[in-house]
Structures are given as C-alpha cells and as structure tokens.
Scaffold this active site. Structure first.
Site, PDB file in Angstrom:
ATOM      1  N   GLY A 192      -2.344   7.336  11.593  1.00 58.53           N
ATOM      2  CA  GLY A 192      -2.538   8.431  12.550  1.00 58.53           C
ATOM      3  C   GLY A 192      -3.841   9.190  12.428  1.00 58.53           C
ATOM      4  CB  CYS A 206      -0.943   0.000   1.187  1.00 55.99           C
ATOM      5  SG  CYS A 206      -0.073  -0.278   2.732  1.00 55.99           S
ATOM      6  N   GLY A 242      -5.475   9.830   9.120  1.00 53.75           N
ATOM      7  CA  GLY A 242      -6.121   8.654   8.539  1.00 53.75           C
ATOM      8  C   GLY A 242      -7.062   7.960   9.511  1.00 53.75           C
TER       9      GLY A 242
END
Ligand SMILES: Cc1ncc(COP(=O)(O)O)c(C=O)c1O
Lengths: 526, 423
Positions: free
Chosen positions: A430, A259, A433
């Site tokens: 964090g 990702c 997100g």
C-alpha cells in the site's frame, strides 16, 4: 533448434530490437489467448483452474525438493506445505467467487460486468518460487487473464519446469493455447522489455526492491510489493509460552524465507524473563554479545544482506559464524539494545535469526516497532502477542503496516495461512510501502468492472437482468482446410468433462478440501 | 488527391511506367506508399492502410520488422553482397538453416537467386539437367514469375506480350486438381518436372483436392519426373507449417522459396535441391551464375526470418488469426451471401470469392477507401487475396473485419445494383 544455426554470424538477441521483438511476440500471443478465454463461462473457467490447482497440488513435494536443491533456500517439507497452500487451499478460498458473470445490484440499479486485465507479466522470487508460480497462475486463470511468468534466475530451472507442467494441465482442461507462458532464460534487459511493452497490461511484481521499483517506473500499471521487516511485540498480557512457540514455529518455517517472518522481537521488562525461558524451551539459542557481533558481521556486508544466509538453517549459520550451539537449535536470538540505522540487526533477515529488544514500557515498545518499519518493511506486516484488546488495537494503529497478526505465527499468518486473511504470496504494501494496493493480492485485483448505471429517478425502472445471462460462446471453431479435412467445419469440442457441475458440488469440494487442509496444517505446525 | 501526389503520379508515368501508373488510377486505387511500419502502410498523403496484401507474403513479419532491420544493420558492419564465385559464410549458414527446416531430408543443397523468377529458372534448369528431359508441366493459370523459363510455365498473357511463349511444346499446362490430365501429360515419360504452387496464389488460392498433391507426387515417381514445389507464397508458416507442402505430406525433389524469406528487407530467393537432383552442382558448379543471387546481406536477414517464423509462438498466432478472421468472414459472407460466395483458406492464406468475374475489384477499391489494402487475384479477379501477417495483432484483426463488412456491402450494392435484402 540449435542456437548456433541462427546466431553464429550475427547475433542481435540482446539488442533492443531483439528483446522487444521477443517480448512483443510472447505478449501478442497472450493477447490472442485472452480473446478466446474471455468467451469461456464460469464452469469451464473453474474446471481449468481446478485442473491446474490439482496438478500443482500433486507436484508440491517434487517441486519443493527441486526448489531447495536449486536455490539452497528453505526446507523441503515447508515448501511442500506452501506449494499445497498455493494450490488447493487457494483454489478453495476463491472458488465460490464469480469473476466471470455480471453482477446485478437491484437497489443501486447498477449492473457490473467483469473485465479481465488482459496480459499479466509476473515476476517470481527465488525464495518462494513454486508457491508463487502456482499462486499467480491460479489468480490469473480465475479472472480469465493470460499470464507470462518470468522466473528468478536463481530458481530458473525448477520454476520453468513447474510452469510447463501447469501449462499442460491447463491446456488439457481446455485453456486457450498461450494463456500461460514462461520465459526460458530471462535477463534484466529482457524483463525490462516485457515490463515496458505496451502489450503488457499489468505487472505483478514480487521480488527485490530494485525490480519492484522498476516495475513501477515501467509506465505500465503495476502491482508491486515492498520488502518486509516485521516487528513482533510480546505484551505482558500475552500467553508467553504460546507466544514463544508460535514465534519459533514461524521463524523456523521454511527457514524464514517468507517476507512475512518476524524480524525484531520487542518486549517489556515484565515479560522478559519468562519469554527468554520459553524461547529456549522451544529450541532457540539466545546469543551472547560476542555471538551477536559475529552474527551481525556475517549477515550484513557493506553491500547489504548476505545472500548466502537466505533460507539457511540456524545451525548452518551458527557454524559459518563460529557460534557453538546445540544441534537441534531452530532459531538464533540476537539481543540488541538499539533500533535504527546504527543497528543492522534491526533490518530484514530472511533466515532464522530474530533480533530481540527489551523496551522500557509499552509506549517505548510501540515507538521501537514503528522505528523497525521506518528502516524497511513499511506497509508490510507486524505481529503482536497479547490478550488486551486495547493494547492490540493501539499497537495496530501505531505500526505503519496493513496487516497485524495476532497470537499467530507471522510467517504463515500474514500470508493468510494461519489467519483468515486471504492466502497470498504477494503482500500488498500500500501507500506506506509505495505500492498501489494494501491488501493481500487476490484475483479481485486483476479484474475491473464495467458499471452499467441507471437513472436514479424512480420513474426510470431498472431492467430485469437476472434472467438474461451473458453469452459465453467458448472457443472459436477451427477454420476448415479444404482438401485436408473434407468434413464440414469442425466445431470445437465441448470441454465440460469432469466439470464441477453446480454450486453444490463446489461447496462439497470446498468442505473436503478444508478437512484435508486442517490435517495438513496440523502437521506443519507443532 | 494532393497536388504533390498528382504531380508525383505524372512523374511516375513519365519516368517509370505509364501503363501501370494509370491502371491503378483507373482501378480507383491512387496509392503511393510512403512510410511503412508493421502491418501499416501510409500513403504519401498520410492515409493509413492495413496491409493485407503483403506482396504475397513478402511482409509476413510486417514492414521493416525491427528484428530484421537490426539484423540487416548489424550485418552491414561485416558483410555486403559478397563475391558470388566464392564459398561464403552467410550463404552457407543460410543453406544449413534451410536444410534443417526443409520439407524433406533429401533437400541437401541451396542454390541462390536474386528473385523468385530466377529461382524458378534455376529449379527448372536443375530438373532438366537431372532428368535429361526438357518438358515441364505446370497448371493452367500458373504463375511462377517472369524470367525466361518461369514465364513460359505461367499463363501466356505475360509470355506472348514479349513474343516469348513456348513454341516447342516443351511447356505443358494441365487443369489444376485434374489427375487424369496430369497422368496423360506424364505418360510419355519425357517430362523433366511438374512444378506446382502448393496453393496457386495468383489463380486465387483454389485449394488442392484431398489427395491431389500426393497423387501428383506419386505419378511423378511412377514416370520418373521430378516434383518442384513453388513455396514462394505458401511457405514460411503461412499454413501453420513451415512449408505448405508439409501440410499435404508431399516431399518435393526441389523447392523454391522467395518473397518473405528476406522479410522484404533484401531481395533474395532460394532453391532447395536434393542430392539426386544436384548433379550440376558437382559437374559444373559455375553452371548458374548470379551476381546478386545469394547476396550475403540478404542471407543474414533470411537467417533471422527463419529463426523468427519457427518460434513456437508463431504457430499459435497463425491458428488464432486464422480462426478469428474465418469466424468473422463467415458472418459477413452469411450477411451478403448472394455476392460473397466462398472463403478459401489454409491458415493465413485466404482467398475470398465473389459472385462476379471481376467481383474482387470493387471489393478491393472499397477496402482501400476504408483503410485496408488487399489485392485481387491477377488470373482470377473474382477472388480477393486476403493475406494477414503472421504477427497480426488481435486489435488489427478486429479492425480489419469491421472495415471488411463495410466494404463488402458497398461492393455488393454496386455490383448487384440493388439494395440489400434483409436476410
Ligand atoms: C508463386 C510465385 N512464384 C514465383 C514468383 C516470382 O517471384 P519474383 O517476383 O520474386 O520473381 C511469384 C511472384 O509473385 C509467385 O507468386
């Protein structure tokens, strides 16, 4: 045991009670195992982690093959590298950190005692199944936690088998029975049952957004990560040739299933021409407008990203779309003029397709990079290729992420494989997100510390805590059964064989492994 | 005690059992169990007790285990007790599941009873039919239930009361762990069966000596006598193996299971019978009839019980629970070694021996006052039966040890009549 023997008349396995019953039993067994593991000292703990990491390293190639075969995602050699990274390199990275003994801060008059989380419930993605299995198990063992692995249905069989092997290695090295467990055929309701059980202490969720969100709403503590969507900015001050080479190496690494892979390349007119040439020289195919339309239609369906395309090679995707290109092509470059909801190609793409946007100037480029992350990938990663420190710092302060990879491939760099970030397969996204942690998740996130704090008053003297070590009695003795074993109570066998005896030896191991890995890295990236 | 409870106990004496009701009050255990959940009992006055009695393993999997409740509930959508005369889906399914996990591949059939005593009667009748002999050997202080034959095989305290003791010398009792006595009793070649609890529960869990059970089995073979294993309390994983006799390497000809088999959700007991012993099932299949025996709802719950106890996690739990409690109990025993003299243990089967013929009774009472319910051994009240559940949580295990240390100290001071010396 045949299932039909028990379930042919009345089958309650899928009922709430059935699922919770199963979850509670597995989790309570894990809890019992932690009660033993907590009694282990640093040496025994490290020996177990080492045994597991060695086993994982040795089976890296075999299970890279199995994962590719089962999921169809990615490239075997690259998966092998990742599996190796998530074993020896990871072990080596943390081996000198002590999550077992108390630490003493004379100056602050504080002693800190590590307290493992307890039982970790770990979700495994289909894109990096084995590496993530290795990684999460090693993190759990370093901190003397128990872990229950829930494989992704698409990577069920290879993950299950890999965990079984690691369980064997761990128990052989003296790990308490049940400290690692794996679900054989998890369903969504079963995973829900595990996540919501009060017997789960923390959920380590790596995977799709719905799963991660549901981990957060389980009412249990969760460390979840959001999706990525990495903007990469190539500045006019960049070494363009090197930038192109690194970007292509990253996008083609395991066909972009990490990702942390670059999603949208943003550059400025000054760099555009040389960058295009350099990308082409590195076996990228620059799509025409028609090609880009075909790609867009193939990759993005009304329901979202086409899962068929995940981790496929550039040539496979081109073939599916009807794009003609040279067979050695590694990456498809799709020029886009817009970024935002109108342009689907500005979203995350777990495949070797890289969107390409030319902004008017640096200011606009930064705004576009922020826009990429507004779409998805907030808190995750960004990359930049530049020589100007000012540009690098400016860019990094603009983009809403917690890691910016500089002059390195982002796939590998943000995951700590080609930077000095902590090696990880779970990237904390964090607060940007909607997650609790913004770091690369490491063992330190799986243990809290009891702080023993003295009176600040100088008249109260701080004790001498260096001499007295905490007592680590090890496994409990096996309860005697009279009439079966006439001997007196059997003491547990000391598990110090092959022990990594001292800090010096650990240092030496670290050195050897570093060399090995340098070698390995040299091979994986041209 | 609340007014409501006092009033209730009066009604209990009036309508149910005056003697038993009063006995418990005299023992200092004024327990009236109301709500129950997992390993917790709640007295009608609301007090919580950790259940370490479990009715001899009936609640192995906890009270009202949610999976068993669910199986029973789902079962009622399709089944009731069933018609005991006919082949029945659930009865056959349970019989098949039992054969699959039986301690001997020879145990082919399952006959059903509604309780342990009746199952023992079936076992003894089966042995008599198969051998055409009448005598039954059991151990002194044996306990196999209170039905017609079972009560005769047990201590005569319960048979004499009802003028039902054996008067024809058909029931011989020998000393446990004494092979000479056993062989002497068998020598006449007129014994149908030896019936043995693998570890005699009501006698306070004395452990079989090394080789005792296998030698008895060998003697049985020598004198053509059948071996009946009463696994009512020792079965269903309590030793860490499915059946206690498996741990000792004994393959019985007939085996009885009851209590925990239906998880306390339905009364049921089963007799596993070898092909060789099952002659009556062919000669006259109506030979033993029991309307409630093998009730199909009970079978449904039992199938679930068998599935749960055989999950691999359970064996680990038994090991951890056993080791943890043993370590803690050893510490308590060391601290009060003049009173707490011995720990008998096999898995989560535990007998705690105290230095007084009635020593377990004050311990029971002080445990009760400290929130733990465990019972003395009826036939040896110096022994406290200490029976943790198979799924006991780590926290509850820790909790029980904390309470046990307190109770043992109080009981010791009471019995020994002196303050504890610091050891
Ligand atoms: C070993 C043993 N066998 C048989 C029985 C009789 O079972 P039930 O009370 O169900 O008749 C018991 C009951 O306590 C027992 O402990």
């Amino acid at each position: 045991m045949q299932d039909s023997l028990f379930h042919s008349l009345i089958d309650i396995r899928e009922s709430k009670a059935g699922l919770l019953g199963k979850a509670d039993l597995v989790l309570e067994r894990a809890r019992w195992a932690t009660s033993i593991f907590e009694r282990y000292d640093i040496q025994t703990t490290i020996n177990i982690v080492k045994a597991v990491s060695d086993a994982a390293f040795e089976m890296a190639e075999e299970f890279a093959g199995k994962a590719v075969e089962e999921t169809g995602f990615g490239i075997k050699e690259h998966k092998k590298t990742k599996n190796e990274m998530a074993s020896r390199y990871l072990f080596n990275y943390y081996v000198e950190q002590d999550f077992v003994n108390p630490r003493v801060n004379e100056e602050k008059k504080i002693v800190e005692i590590p307290r493992p989380a307890g039982v970790i419930f770990a979700l495994i993605p289909s894109t990096n199944p084995i590496a993530t299995v290795n990684y999460k198990i090693i993190l759990a063992l370093l901190t003397r936690n128990a872990i229950v692995i829930s494989p992704h249905p698409a990577a069920q069989s290879c993950s299950y088998e890999a965990v079984q092997r690691l369980i064997h290695a761990a128990e052989k090295a003296g790990a308490p029975e049940g400290i690692i467990q794996v679900l054989q055929s998890p369903t969504i309701p079963m995973v829900e049952a595990f996540m919501t059980s009060p017997k789960t202490n923390v959920i380590l969720a790596t995977g799709g957004t719905p799963m991660v969100r549901s981990a957060y709403s389980s009412s249990n503590p969760a460390i979840g990560v959001g999706p990525g969507n990495v903007p990469v900015y190539v500045d006019s001050t960049a070494n363009i040739k090197m930038a192109a080479q690194r970007i292509i190496s990253s996008k083609s690494f395991d066909n972009s299933v990490l990702c942390t892979n670059e999603s949208v390349l943003i550059t400025v007119p000054e760099a555009e021409n040389s960058l295009k040439l350099a990308l082409k020289a590195n076996k990228a195919h620059i799509c025409s407008k028609e090609d880009t339309d075909l790609l867009r239609r193939f990759l993005f369906h009304p329901g979202g990203f086409n899962v068929e395309a995940i981790g496929r090679s550039a040539t496979w995707i081109a073939n599916e779309c009807g794009i003609r290109l040279p067979s050695e092509t590694k990456v498809l470059i799709a020029p886009i003029s817009q970024i935002g909801v109108e342009e689907e190609l500005s979203k995350e793409k777990l495949c070797p397709v890289l969107s390409y946007h030319v902004a008017n100037d640096e200011k606009q480029a930064f705004a576009q990079a922020r826009a990429v992350l507004r779409l998805s990938g907030a808190g995750h990663s960004a990359a930049i290729h530049a020589e100007s420190e000012e540009t690098i710092l400016n860019y990094s302060a603009h983009v809403e992420v917690y890691r910016v990879v500089v002059n390195a491939p982002s796939s590998q760099g943000a995951a700590g494989l080609e930077t000095n970030l902590a090696p990880t397969f779970t990237v904390g996204t964090g607060y940007f997100g909607r997650s609790s942690i913004g770091d690369n998740i490491g063992p330190q996130h799986l243990v809290h510390w009891t702080k023993v704090a003295y009176n600040r008053d100088e008249k109260v003297v701080f004790g001498n805590y260096h001499e007295i070590g905490k007592d680590f009695p090890g496994p409990l003795p096996e309860a005697e059964i009279e009439g079966l074993r006439p001997s007196s109570r059997k003491q547990p066998t000391k598990i110090t064989q092959n022990s990594v005896e001292s800090a010096e030896i650990r240092k030496e191991i670290r050195r050897l492994i570093s060399e090995e890995l340098k070698d390995l890295l040299g091979k994986s990236n041209g | 005690m609340s007014e409501a409870k006092t009033e209730f106990l009066e009604r209990s004496k009036k309508f149910w059992n005056p003697g038993k009701t009063q006995d418990w009050i005299d023992f200092g255990v004024d327990l009236v169990i109301d709500r129950r959940e997992g390993y917790y009992l709640y007295d009608m006055d609301g007090r919580r007790l950790l259940d370490f009695h479990l009715n001899g393993g009936t609640y192995n999997l906890g009270h009202r285990n949610p999976e068993l409740v669910e199986a029973l509930k789902a079962g009622t959508q399709r089944f009731d007790m069933g018609n005991h005369h006919f082949p029945a889906l659930a009865r056959t399914a349970l019989a098949e599941a039992l054969k699959e996990c039986a301690p001997s591949p020879n145990l082919q059939y399952t006959a059903y009873a509604s309780g342990g005593g009746e199952a023992i009667d079936i076992a003894l009748k089966t042995a008599r039919h198969a051998t055409k002999r009448k005598k039954i050997i059991s151990i002194k202080k044996a306990y196999h239930g209170h039905t017609g034959l079972a009560v005769k095989a047990g201590d005569d305290r319960f048979s004499k009361l009802f003028l039902s003791e054996d008067v024809n010398d058909e029931f011989i009792q020998v000393t446990f762990n004494d092979l000479t006595e056993m062989e002497d009793a068998l020598k006449g070649r007129d014994v149908a069966a030896v019936i043995l609890e693998t570890i005699p529960a009501t006698y306070g869990f004395p452990m079989p000596n090394e080789g005792y059970l296998t030698s008895v089995k060998r003697l049985c073979e020598k004198y053509e006598t059948l071996y009946i294993a009463d696994e009512v309390q020792t079965g269903l994983m309590r030793t860490g193996a499915m059946w206690g006799c498996m741990k000792y390497g004994v393959e019985p000809d007939i085996m009885v299971t009851g209590k925990g088999i239906a998880g306390g959700m339905y009364p049921l007991a089963c007799v596993l019978i070898s092909e060789r012993c099952g002659g009556w099932l062919k000669e006259d299949g109506f030979g033993h009839i029991s309307t409630g025996g093998g009730a199909e709802l009970g079978c449904i719950v039992s199938i679930k019980t068998l599935e749960i106890v055989q999950r691999p996690e359970v064996a680990t739990m038994v090991r951890y629970i056993g080791n943890f409690l043993r370590t803690g109990l050893d510490e308590i025993r060391q601290a009060y070694s003049d009173f707490f003299v011995e720990i008998r243990q096999h898995g989560v089967i535990m007998g705690l021996v105290f230095n007084d013929v009635q020593g377990a009774k004050p311990v029971m009472r002080h445990l009760y006052e400290n929130g733990v319910w465990a019972i003395f051994s009826t036939l040896d009240p110096s022994v406290l039966q200490f029976k943790p559940g198979l799924l006991l949580s780590q926290t509850d295990a820790e909790e029980v040890l904390r309470r046990m240390a307190i109770a043992v100290e109080l009981a010791r001071n009471e019995v020994m009549g002196v303050k504890r010396r610091k050891l």
